[in-house]
Design a protein around this motif. Structure first.
Motif, mmCIF file in Angstrom:
data_model
loop_
_atom_site.group_PDB
_atom_site.id
_atom_site.type_symbol
_atom_site.label_atom_id
_atom_site.label_comp_id
_atom_site.label_asym_id
_atom_site.label_seq_id
_atom_site.Cartn_x
_atom_site.Cartn_y
_atom_site.Cartn_z
ATOM 1 N N GLY A 1 -7.211 13.794 -3.179
ATOM 2 C CA GLY A 1 -7.889 14.316 -4.358
ATOM 3 C C GLY A 1 -7.885 13.359 -5.537
ATOM 4 O O GLY A 1 -8.108 13.768 -6.688
ATOM 5 N N VAL A 2 -7.639 12.091 -5.279
ATOM 6 C CA VAL A 2 -7.650 11.096 -6.360
ATOM 7 C C VAL A 2 -9.033 10.472 -6.446
ATOM 8 O O VAL A 2 -9.672 10.227 -5.421
ATOM 9 N N ARG A 3 -9.502 10.226 -7.649
ATOM 10 C CA ARG A 3 -10.746 9.502 -7.815
ATOM 11 C C ARG A 3 -10.459 8.022 -7.566
ATOM 12 O O ARG A 3 -9.538 7.458 -8.168
ATOM 13 N N VAL A 4 -11.202 7.394 -6.670
ATOM 14 C CA VAL A 4 -11.013 5.963 -6.424
ATOM 15 C C VAL A 4 -12.292 5.235 -6.812
ATOM 16 O O VAL A 4 -13.371 5.552 -6.299
ATOM 17 N N THR A 5 -12.200 4.284 -7.732
ATOM 18 C CA THR A 5 -13.378 3.550 -8.185
ATOM 19 C C THR A 5 -13.215 2.068 -7.905
ATOM 20 O O THR A 5 -12.120 1.594 -7.577
ATOM 21 N N ARG A 6 -14.337 1.341 -8.037
ATOM 22 C CA ARG A 6 -14.309 -0.102 -7.780
ATOM 23 C C ARG A 6 -14.981 -0.772 -8.968
ATOM 24 O O ARG A 6 -15.959 -0.249 -9.502
ATOM 25 N N MET B 1 -11.844 -0.575 0.398
ATOM 26 C CA MET B 1 -12.364 0.494 1.255
ATOM 27 C C MET B 1 -11.220 1.212 1.972
ATOM 28 O O MET B 1 -11.161 2.437 2.041
ATOM 29 N N TYR B 2 -10.297 0.394 2.527
ATOM 30 C CA TYR B 2 -9.170 0.941 3.273
ATOM 31 C C TYR B 2 -8.333 1.873 2.397
ATOM 32 O O TYR B 2 -7.996 2.995 2.789
ATOM 33 N N ILE B 3 -8.017 1.386 1.191
ATOM 34 C CA ILE B 3 -7.180 2.181 0.287
ATOM 35 C C ILE B 3 -7.916 3.447 -0.162
ATOM 36 O O ILE B 3 -7.316 4.531 -0.271
ATOM 37 N N ALA B 4 -9.220 3.320 -0.397
ATOM 38 C CA ALA B 4 -10.014 4.484 -0.819
ATOM 39 C C ALA B 4 -9.947 5.584 0.244
ATOM 40 O O ALA B 4 -9.774 6.765 -0.062
ATOM 41 N N LYS B 5 -10.029 5.161 1.501
ATOM 42 C CA LYS B 5 -10.003 6.136 2.607
ATOM 43 C C LYS B 5 -8.695 6.907 2.659
ATOM 44 O O LYS B 5 -8.648 8.069 3.034
ATOM 45 N N ILE B 6 -7.592 6.212 2.342
ATOM 46 C CA ILE B 6 -6.286 6.872 2.353
ATOM 47 C C ILE B 6 -6.124 7.805 1.159
ATOM 48 O O ILE B 6 -5.573 8.894 1.265
ATOM 49 N N LEU B 7 -6.601 7.345 -0.006
ATOM 50 C CA LEU B 7 -6.326 8.075 -1.230
ATOM 51 C C LEU B 7 -7.244 9.273 -1.467
ATOM 52 O O LEU B 7 -6.817 10.286 -2.033
ATOM 53 N N ILE C 1 0.837 -1.204 0.000
ATOM 54 C CA ILE C 1 0.000 0.000 0.000
ATOM 55 C C ILE C 1 0.873 1.255 0.000
ATOM 56 O O ILE C 1 0.606 2.209 -0.714
ATOM 57 N N LYS C 2 1.966 1.209 0.782
ATOM 58 C CA LYS C 2 2.885 2.356 0.819
ATOM 59 C C LYS C 2 3.394 2.677 -0.579
ATOM 60 O O LYS C 2 3.469 3.833 -1.000
ATOM 61 N N GLU C 3 3.749 1.613 -1.306
ATOM 62 C CA GLU C 3 4.265 1.769 -2.664
ATOM 63 C C GLU C 3 3.218 2.413 -3.571
ATOM 64 O O GLU C 3 3.540 3.236 -4.422
ATOM 65 N N LEU C 4 1.960 2.003 -3.374
ATOM 66 C CA LEU C 4 0.873 2.583 -4.172
ATOM 67 C C LEU C 4 0.754 4.080 -3.870
ATOM 68 O O LEU C 4 0.641 4.910 -4.774
ATOM 69 N N LEU C 5 0.811 4.391 -2.596
ATOM 70 C CA LEU C 5 0.687 5.777 -2.157
ATOM 71 C C LEU C 5 1.759 6.656 -2.796
ATOM 72 O O LEU C 5 1.466 7.744 -3.313
ATOM 73 N N SER C 6 2.999 6.171 -2.797
ATOM 74 C CA SER C 6 4.047 7.022 -3.360
ATOM 75 C C SER C 6 3.924 7.137 -4.882
ATOM 76 O O SER C 6 4.242 8.170 -5.462
#
Lengths: 196, 196
Positions: free
Chosen positions: B161-166, B151-157, B121-126
Protein backbone atom coordinates in the motif's frame (compact mmCIF):
# COMPACT_ATOMS: atom_id res chain seq x y z
CA UNK A 1 29.02 17.70 11.30
CA UNK A 2 29.98 15.11 8.74
CA UNK A 3 29.64 17.55 5.87
CA UNK A 4 32.35 19.79 7.27
CA UNK A 5 34.86 16.95 7.28
CA UNK A 6 33.99 16.00 3.70
CA UNK A 7 33.98 19.65 2.64
CA UNK A 8 37.42 20.09 4.20
CA UNK A 9 38.77 17.23 2.12
CA UNK A 10 37.11 18.59 -1.02
CA UNK A 11 38.68 21.99 -0.34
CA UNK A 12 42.10 20.36 -0.12
CA UNK A 13 41.67 18.60 -3.44
CA UNK A 14 40.58 21.90 -4.95
CA UNK A 15 44.01 23.35 -4.21
CA UNK A 16 45.48 21.02 -6.85
CA UNK A 17 46.10 22.63 -10.25
CA UNK A 18 43.11 22.57 -12.60
CA UNK A 19 40.75 20.87 -10.14
CA UNK A 20 37.23 22.31 -9.82
CA UNK A 21 34.57 21.52 -7.24
CA UNK A 22 33.01 18.55 -9.06
CA UNK A 23 36.35 16.84 -9.65
CA UNK A 24 37.47 17.50 -6.07
CA UNK A 25 34.22 15.94 -4.86
CA UNK A 26 34.83 12.81 -6.94
CA UNK A 27 38.35 12.53 -5.53
CA UNK A 28 37.10 13.00 -1.97
CA UNK A 29 34.41 10.33 -2.35
CA UNK A 30 36.93 7.91 -3.81
CA UNK A 31 39.00 8.36 -0.64
CA UNK A 32 36.01 7.91 1.68
CA UNK A 33 34.71 4.90 -0.20
CA UNK A 34 38.17 3.36 -0.53
CA UNK A 35 40.06 1.20 1.93
CA UNK A 36 41.63 2.48 5.12
CA UNK A 37 45.13 1.49 4.08
CA UNK A 38 44.81 3.40 0.87
CA UNK A 39 43.94 6.63 2.68
CA UNK A 40 46.81 6.05 5.10
CA UNK A 41 49.27 5.42 2.30
CA UNK A 42 48.04 8.44 0.39
CA UNK A 43 48.37 10.76 3.37
CA UNK A 44 51.81 9.37 4.23
CA UNK A 45 53.05 9.75 0.66
CA UNK A 46 52.07 13.43 0.73
CA UNK A 47 53.82 14.05 4.03
CA UNK A 48 56.90 12.07 3.11
CA UNK A 49 57.34 13.80 -0.23
CA UNK A 50 56.96 17.23 1.32
CA UNK A 51 59.27 16.45 4.23
CA UNK A 52 62.06 14.68 2.39
CA UNK A 53 62.15 16.29 -1.02
CA UNK A 54 64.07 19.54 -1.27
CA UNK A 55 66.18 21.19 -3.93
CA UNK A 56 69.68 20.14 -4.97
CA UNK A 57 72.03 22.89 -3.74
CA UNK A 58 73.98 22.76 -6.99
CA UNK A 59 71.36 22.63 -9.74
CA UNK A 60 67.97 23.14 -8.04
CA UNK A 61 66.56 19.73 -9.02
CA UNK A 62 64.19 17.91 -6.66
CA UNK A 63 66.17 15.61 -4.40
CA UNK A 64 66.23 14.06 -0.94
CA UNK A 65 70.00 14.54 -0.73
CA UNK A 66 72.16 17.65 -0.56
CA UNK A 67 73.42 17.18 -4.10
CA UNK A 68 71.25 15.29 -6.60
CA UNK A 69 72.42 12.09 -8.35
CA UNK A 70 72.55 13.88 -11.71
CA UNK A 71 75.02 16.47 -10.43
CA UNK A 72 77.09 13.73 -8.78
CA UNK A 73 77.46 11.45 -11.76
CA UNK A 74 77.24 13.38 -15.01
CA UNK A 75 79.29 15.58 -17.31
CA UNK A 76 79.48 19.02 -15.69
CA UNK A 77 80.88 20.68 -18.82
CA UNK A 78 77.42 20.89 -20.35
CA UNK A 79 74.60 22.61 -18.48
CA UNK A 80 70.98 22.56 -19.60
CA UNK A 81 69.15 25.59 -18.17
CA UNK A 82 65.44 25.17 -17.35
CA UNK A 83 62.79 27.29 -15.72
CA UNK A 84 61.46 24.84 -13.12
CA UNK A 85 62.58 21.60 -11.44
CA UNK A 86 59.85 19.62 -13.17
CA UNK A 87 61.27 20.57 -16.56
CA UNK A 88 64.23 18.35 -15.71
CA UNK A 89 61.93 15.34 -15.70
CA UNK A 90 60.76 16.22 -19.20
CA UNK A 91 64.31 16.67 -20.46
CA UNK A 92 65.41 13.42 -18.85
CA UNK A 93 63.17 11.52 -21.24
CA UNK A 94 65.85 12.30 -23.84
CA UNK A 95 68.03 9.41 -22.79
CA UNK A 96 70.99 10.60 -24.84
CA UNK A 97 71.60 13.75 -22.77
CA UNK A 98 74.48 13.24 -20.37
CA UNK A 99 75.05 16.77 -19.07
CA UNK A 100 73.81 18.44 -15.88
CA UNK A 101 71.05 20.98 -15.25
CA UNK A 102 70.47 24.40 -13.78
CA UNK A 103 67.06 25.53 -12.57
CA UNK A 104 66.39 29.27 -12.80
CA UNK A 105 63.22 29.11 -10.68
CA UNK A 106 61.44 31.51 -12.97
CA UNK A 107 62.04 33.66 -16.01
CA UNK A 108 62.67 37.37 -16.42
CA UNK A 109 59.25 39.00 -16.58
CA UNK A 110 58.92 42.80 -16.45
CA UNK A 111 55.14 42.41 -16.30
CA UNK A 112 55.40 40.43 -13.08
CA UNK A 113 58.25 42.62 -11.79
CA UNK A 114 60.76 39.77 -11.96
CA UNK A 115 64.21 40.93 -13.03
CA UNK A 116 67.51 39.06 -13.57
CA UNK A 117 68.32 39.24 -9.85
CA UNK A 118 65.12 37.46 -8.89
CA UNK A 119 66.08 34.22 -10.64
CA UNK A 120 69.18 32.04 -10.29
CA UNK A 121 71.39 33.69 -12.90
CA UNK A 122 74.27 34.60 -10.56
CA UNK A 123 74.43 30.96 -9.47
CA UNK A 124 74.61 29.86 -13.11
CA UNK A 125 77.40 32.32 -13.78
CA UNK A 126 79.53 31.02 -10.94
CA UNK A 127 78.96 27.41 -12.01
CA UNK A 128 80.03 28.27 -15.53
CA UNK A 129 83.23 29.87 -14.23
CA UNK A 130 84.11 27.28 -11.58
CA UNK A 131 83.38 24.17 -13.63
CA UNK A 132 84.90 25.49 -16.87
CA UNK A 133 81.65 24.80 -18.67
CA UNK A 134 81.84 24.41 -22.44
CA UNK A 135 78.19 24.64 -23.43
CA UNK A 136 75.04 26.06 -21.90
CA UNK A 137 71.80 24.82 -23.51
CA UNK A 138 68.94 27.24 -22.90
CA UNK A 139 65.82 25.09 -22.48
CA UNK A 140 63.46 27.74 -21.10
CA UNK A 141 59.97 27.60 -22.60
CA UNK A 142 59.56 28.76 -26.20
CA UNK A 143 57.49 31.81 -25.24
CA UNK A 144 58.20 35.52 -24.89
CA UNK A 145 59.59 35.32 -21.36
CA UNK A 146 61.55 32.13 -22.01
CA UNK A 147 63.09 33.64 -25.14
CA UNK A 148 63.95 36.93 -23.43
CA UNK A 149 65.58 35.08 -20.54
CA UNK A 150 67.59 32.92 -22.93
CA UNK A 151 68.79 36.01 -24.83
CA UNK A 152 69.75 37.80 -21.62
CA UNK A 153 71.77 34.87 -20.30
CA UNK A 154 73.45 34.34 -23.67
CA UNK A 155 74.63 37.96 -23.66
CA UNK A 156 76.25 37.50 -20.25
CA UNK A 157 77.84 34.13 -20.96
CA UNK A 158 79.19 34.58 -24.47
CA UNK A 159 81.96 37.03 -23.45
CA UNK A 160 83.24 34.23 -21.19
CA UNK A 161 83.87 32.08 -24.24
CA UNK A 162 81.05 29.62 -23.52
CA UNK A 163 78.94 28.20 -26.32
CA UNK A 164 75.30 29.10 -25.62
CA UNK A 165 72.63 27.21 -27.57
CA UNK A 166 68.86 27.17 -27.62
CA UNK A 167 66.48 24.24 -28.15
CA UNK A 168 65.30 24.25 -31.77
CA UNK A 169 61.84 25.66 -32.33
CA UNK A 170 59.60 24.24 -35.02
CA UNK A 171 56.66 21.97 -35.66
CA UNK A 172 56.24 19.16 -33.13
CA UNK A 173 56.89 15.58 -34.27
CA UNK A 174 53.71 13.69 -34.96
CA UNK A 175 51.64 16.87 -34.96
CA UNK A 176 49.43 18.10 -37.80
CA UNK A 177 50.40 21.20 -39.78
CA UNK A 178 46.73 22.13 -39.86
CA UNK A 179 46.81 22.83 -36.14
CA UNK A 180 50.23 24.47 -35.91
CA UNK A 181 50.06 28.15 -35.00
CA UNK A 182 51.47 30.93 -37.20
CA UNK A 183 54.41 31.73 -34.95
CA UNK A 184 55.55 28.11 -34.76
CA UNK A 185 55.24 27.73 -38.52
CA UNK A 186 57.20 30.92 -39.17
CA UNK A 187 59.95 29.75 -36.78
CA UNK A 188 59.99 26.37 -38.49
CA UNK A 189 60.26 28.01 -41.89
CA UNK A 190 63.06 30.33 -40.76
CA UNK A 191 65.07 27.43 -39.37
CA UNK A 192 64.43 25.11 -42.32
CA UNK A 193 67.21 22.67 -43.18
CA UNK A 194 68.47 21.13 -46.39
CA UNK A 195 67.46 17.56 -47.00
CA UNK A 196 70.46 15.57 -48.12
CA UNK B 1 66.44 7.87 -4.08
CA UNK B 2 64.41 11.04 -4.48
CA UNK B 3 62.64 9.74 -7.56
CA UNK B 4 61.12 6.86 -5.63
CA UNK B 5 59.53 9.22 -3.14
CA UNK B 6 58.10 11.39 -5.90
CA UNK B 7 57.01 8.34 -7.87
CA UNK B 8 55.27 6.97 -4.78
CA UNK B 9 53.27 10.18 -4.48
CA UNK B 10 52.46 10.16 -8.19
CA UNK B 11 51.25 6.57 -7.88
CA UNK B 12 48.91 7.61 -5.06
CA UNK B 13 47.42 10.42 -7.10
CA UNK B 14 46.93 7.97 -9.96
CA UNK B 15 44.55 5.94 -7.79
CA UNK B 16 42.05 8.83 -7.99
CA UNK B 17 39.27 8.36 -10.55
CA UNK B 18 40.15 9.56 -14.05
CA UNK B 19 43.71 10.61 -13.20
CA UNK B 20 46.47 9.58 -15.62
CA UNK B 21 50.23 9.80 -15.16
CA UNK B 22 50.66 13.37 -16.43
CA UNK B 23 47.92 14.75 -14.23
CA UNK B 24 49.18 12.82 -11.21
CA UNK B 25 52.63 14.26 -11.83
CA UNK B 26 51.26 17.81 -11.90
CA UNK B 27 49.43 17.18 -8.62
CA UNK B 28 52.54 15.71 -7.02
CA UNK B 29 54.71 18.65 -8.06
CA UNK B 30 52.15 21.09 -6.75
CA UNK B 31 52.45 19.38 -3.35
CA UNK B 32 56.24 19.39 -3.40
CA UNK B 33 56.44 23.00 -4.54
CA UNK B 34 53.75 24.12 -2.12
CA UNK B 35 54.05 25.09 1.51
CA UNK B 36 54.67 22.64 4.33
CA UNK B 37 51.42 23.49 6.09
CA UNK B 38 49.45 22.82 2.95
CA UNK B 39 50.87 19.29 2.63
CA UNK B 40 50.21 18.67 6.33
CA UNK B 41 46.63 19.91 6.06
CA UNK B 42 46.04 17.87 2.93
CA UNK B 43 47.34 14.66 4.48
CA UNK B 44 45.38 15.27 7.69
CA UNK B 45 42.16 15.95 5.79
CA UNK B 46 42.53 12.60 4.01
CA UNK B 47 43.13 10.71 7.24
CA UNK B 48 40.40 12.52 9.15
CA UNK B 49 37.79 11.95 6.46
CA UNK B 50 38.63 8.28 6.19
CA UNK B 51 38.74 7.76 9.96
CA UNK B 52 35.65 9.70 10.96
CA UNK B 53 33.27 9.32 8.06
CA UNK B 54 31.22 6.15 8.03
CA UNK B 55 27.72 5.24 6.92
CA UNK B 56 24.50 6.19 8.70
CA UNK B 57 23.09 2.95 10.14
CA UNK B 58 19.58 3.94 9.09
CA UNK B 59 19.92 5.28 5.55
CA UNK B 60 23.53 4.61 4.49
CA UNK B 61 24.45 8.28 4.02
CA UNK B 62 28.00 9.46 4.81
CA UNK B 63 28.15 10.63 8.42
CA UNK B 64 30.47 10.93 11.41
CA UNK B 65 27.61 9.98 13.75
CA UNK B 66 25.66 6.77 14.20
CA UNK B 67 22.54 8.25 12.61
CA UNK B 68 22.92 11.09 10.13
CA UNK B 69 21.37 14.54 10.67
CA UNK B 70 18.94 13.99 7.79
CA UNK B 71 17.46 10.86 9.38
CA UNK B 72 17.26 12.64 12.73
CA UNK B 73 15.44 15.74 11.62
CA UNK B 74 13.33 15.06 8.54
CA UNK B 75 10.02 13.56 7.48
CA UNK B 76 10.42 9.77 7.61
CA UNK B 77 7.18 9.12 5.72
CA UNK B 78 8.88 9.83 2.40
CA UNK B 79 12.01 7.89 1.39
CA UNK B 80 14.10 8.71 -1.65
CA UNK B 81 16.01 5.60 -2.77
CA UNK B 82 19.43 6.12 -4.36
CA UNK B 83 22.22 3.89 -5.55
CA UNK B 84 25.19 5.44 -3.75
CA UNK B 85 25.80 7.77 -0.79
CA UNK B 86 27.10 10.51 -3.07
CA UNK B 87 23.77 10.60 -4.89
CA UNK B 88 22.30 12.07 -1.70
CA UNK B 89 24.50 15.13 -2.14
CA UNK B 90 23.12 15.62 -5.64
CA UNK B 91 19.52 15.24 -4.48
CA UNK B 92 20.11 17.61 -1.56
CA UNK B 93 20.62 20.44 -4.04
CA UNK B 94 16.84 20.29 -4.46
CA UNK B 95 16.17 22.41 -1.40
CA UNK B 96 12.45 21.66 -1.40
CA UNK B 97 12.85 17.96 -0.59
CA UNK B 98 12.16 17.30 3.07
CA UNK B 99 12.06 13.51 3.18
CA UNK B 100 14.77 11.00 4.10
CA UNK B 101 16.95 8.71 2.01
CA UNK B 102 17.86 5.08 1.56
CA UNK B 103 21.10 4.00 -0.08
CA UNK B 104 20.98 0.66 -1.90
CA UNK B 105 24.77 0.43 -2.32
CA UNK B 106 24.41 -0.85 -5.85
CA UNK B 107 21.76 -1.89 -8.33
CA UNK B 108 20.52 -5.28 -9.45
CA UNK B 109 22.81 -6.40 -12.24
CA UNK B 110 22.64 -9.94 -13.60
CA UNK B 111 25.71 -9.22 -15.73
CA UNK B 112 27.79 -8.50 -12.62
CA UNK B 113 26.08 -11.28 -10.65
CA UNK B 114 24.41 -8.84 -8.28
CA UNK B 115 20.94 -9.93 -7.24
CA UNK B 116 18.30 -8.35 -4.96
CA UNK B 117 19.96 -9.86 -1.88
CA UNK B 118 23.26 -8.19 -2.61
CA UNK B 119 21.89 -4.67 -2.19
CA UNK B 120 20.01 -3.09 0.72
CA UNK B 121 16.44 -3.98 -0.29
CA UNK B 122 15.57 -5.94 2.87
CA UNK B 123 16.59 -2.93 4.93
CA UNK B 124 14.36 -0.69 2.82
CA UNK B 125 11.45 -3.07 3.28
CA UNK B 126 11.73 -3.06 7.05
CA UNK B 127 12.00 0.73 7.13
CA UNK B 128 8.86 1.01 5.01
CA UNK B 129 7.00 -1.28 7.40
CA UNK B 130 8.32 0.15 10.68
CA UNK B 131 8.03 3.83 9.79
CA UNK B 132 4.65 3.54 8.01
CA UNK B 133 6.15 5.14 4.94
CA UNK B 134 3.71 6.77 2.52
CA UNK B 135 5.88 7.28 -0.53
CA UNK B 136 9.08 5.77 -1.89
CA UNK B 137 10.74 7.83 -4.64
CA UNK B 138 13.02 5.70 -6.79
CA UNK B 139 15.98 7.88 -7.73
CA UNK B 140 18.30 5.21 -9.09
CA UNK B 141 20.08 6.23 -12.30
CA UNK B 142 18.01 6.41 -15.49
CA UNK B 143 19.79 3.46 -17.10
CA UNK B 144 18.96 -0.21 -17.63
CA UNK B 145 20.11 -1.36 -14.19
CA UNK B 146 18.62 1.62 -12.38
CA UNK B 147 15.28 1.10 -14.13
CA UNK B 148 15.23 -2.63 -13.46
CA UNK B 149 16.01 -2.08 -9.79
CA UNK B 150 13.26 0.54 -9.52
CA UNK B 151 10.74 -1.83 -11.13
CA UNK B 152 11.76 -4.70 -8.85
CA UNK B 153 11.40 -2.62 -5.69
CA UNK B 154 8.08 -1.17 -6.86
CA UNK B 155 6.69 -4.68 -7.29
CA UNK B 156 7.61 -5.59 -3.72
CA UNK B 157 6.40 -2.38 -2.13
CA UNK B 158 3.11 -1.77 -3.91
CA UNK B 159 1.28 -4.70 -2.27
CA UNK B 160 2.07 -3.00 1.06
CA UNK B 161 0.00 0.00 0.00
CA UNK B 162 2.95 2.35 -0.43
CA UNK B 163 3.02 4.85 -3.27
CA UNK B 164 6.15 4.18 -5.35
CA UNK B 165 7.26 6.89 -7.78
CA UNK B 166 10.17 7.36 -10.16
CA UNK B 167 12.06 10.54 -11.04
CA UNK B 168 10.71 11.90 -14.33
CA UNK B 169 12.83 11.15 -17.36
CA UNK B 170 13.09 13.65 -20.19
CA UNK B 171 15.26 16.30 -21.74
CA UNK B 172 17.55 18.09 -19.30
CA UNK B 173 16.84 21.75 -18.49
CA UNK B 174 19.12 24.11 -20.38
CA UNK B 175 20.25 21.37 -22.73
CA UNK B 176 20.00 21.42 -26.52
CA UNK B 177 17.55 19.11 -28.32
CA UNK B 178 20.19 18.66 -31.02
CA UNK B 179 22.33 16.71 -28.60
CA UNK B 180 19.63 14.73 -26.81
CA UNK B 181 19.79 11.01 -27.50
CA UNK B 182 16.93 9.03 -29.06
CA UNK B 183 15.99 7.19 -25.90
CA UNK B 184 15.75 10.36 -23.84
CA UNK B 185 13.68 12.06 -26.52
CA UNK B 186 11.30 9.11 -26.80
CA UNK B 187 10.88 9.07 -22.99
CA UNK B 188 10.27 12.83 -23.04
CA UNK B 189 7.68 12.45 -25.78
CA UNK B 190 5.92 9.61 -23.99
CA UNK B 191 5.66 11.59 -20.77
CA UNK B 192 4.64 14.84 -22.45
CA UNK B 193 2.32 17.11 -20.50
CA UNK B 194 -0.43 19.53 -21.41
CA UNK B 195 0.49 23.16 -21.30
CA UNK B 196 -2.22 25.04 -19.50
Amino acid sequence: MQEDIIEKLIEQFRTLPGVGYKTAQRYAFSIIEGKNERAEKFADAIKEAKQKIGFCKVCGNFTDQEVCPICKSRNRKVICVVKEPKDILSMEKVKSYNGVYHVLFGTISPLEHRGPNDIKIKELLSRVQNDKVEEVIMATNPDVEGDATAMYIAKILKPLGVRVTRLAQGVAMGSDLEYADELTLSKALEARRDID
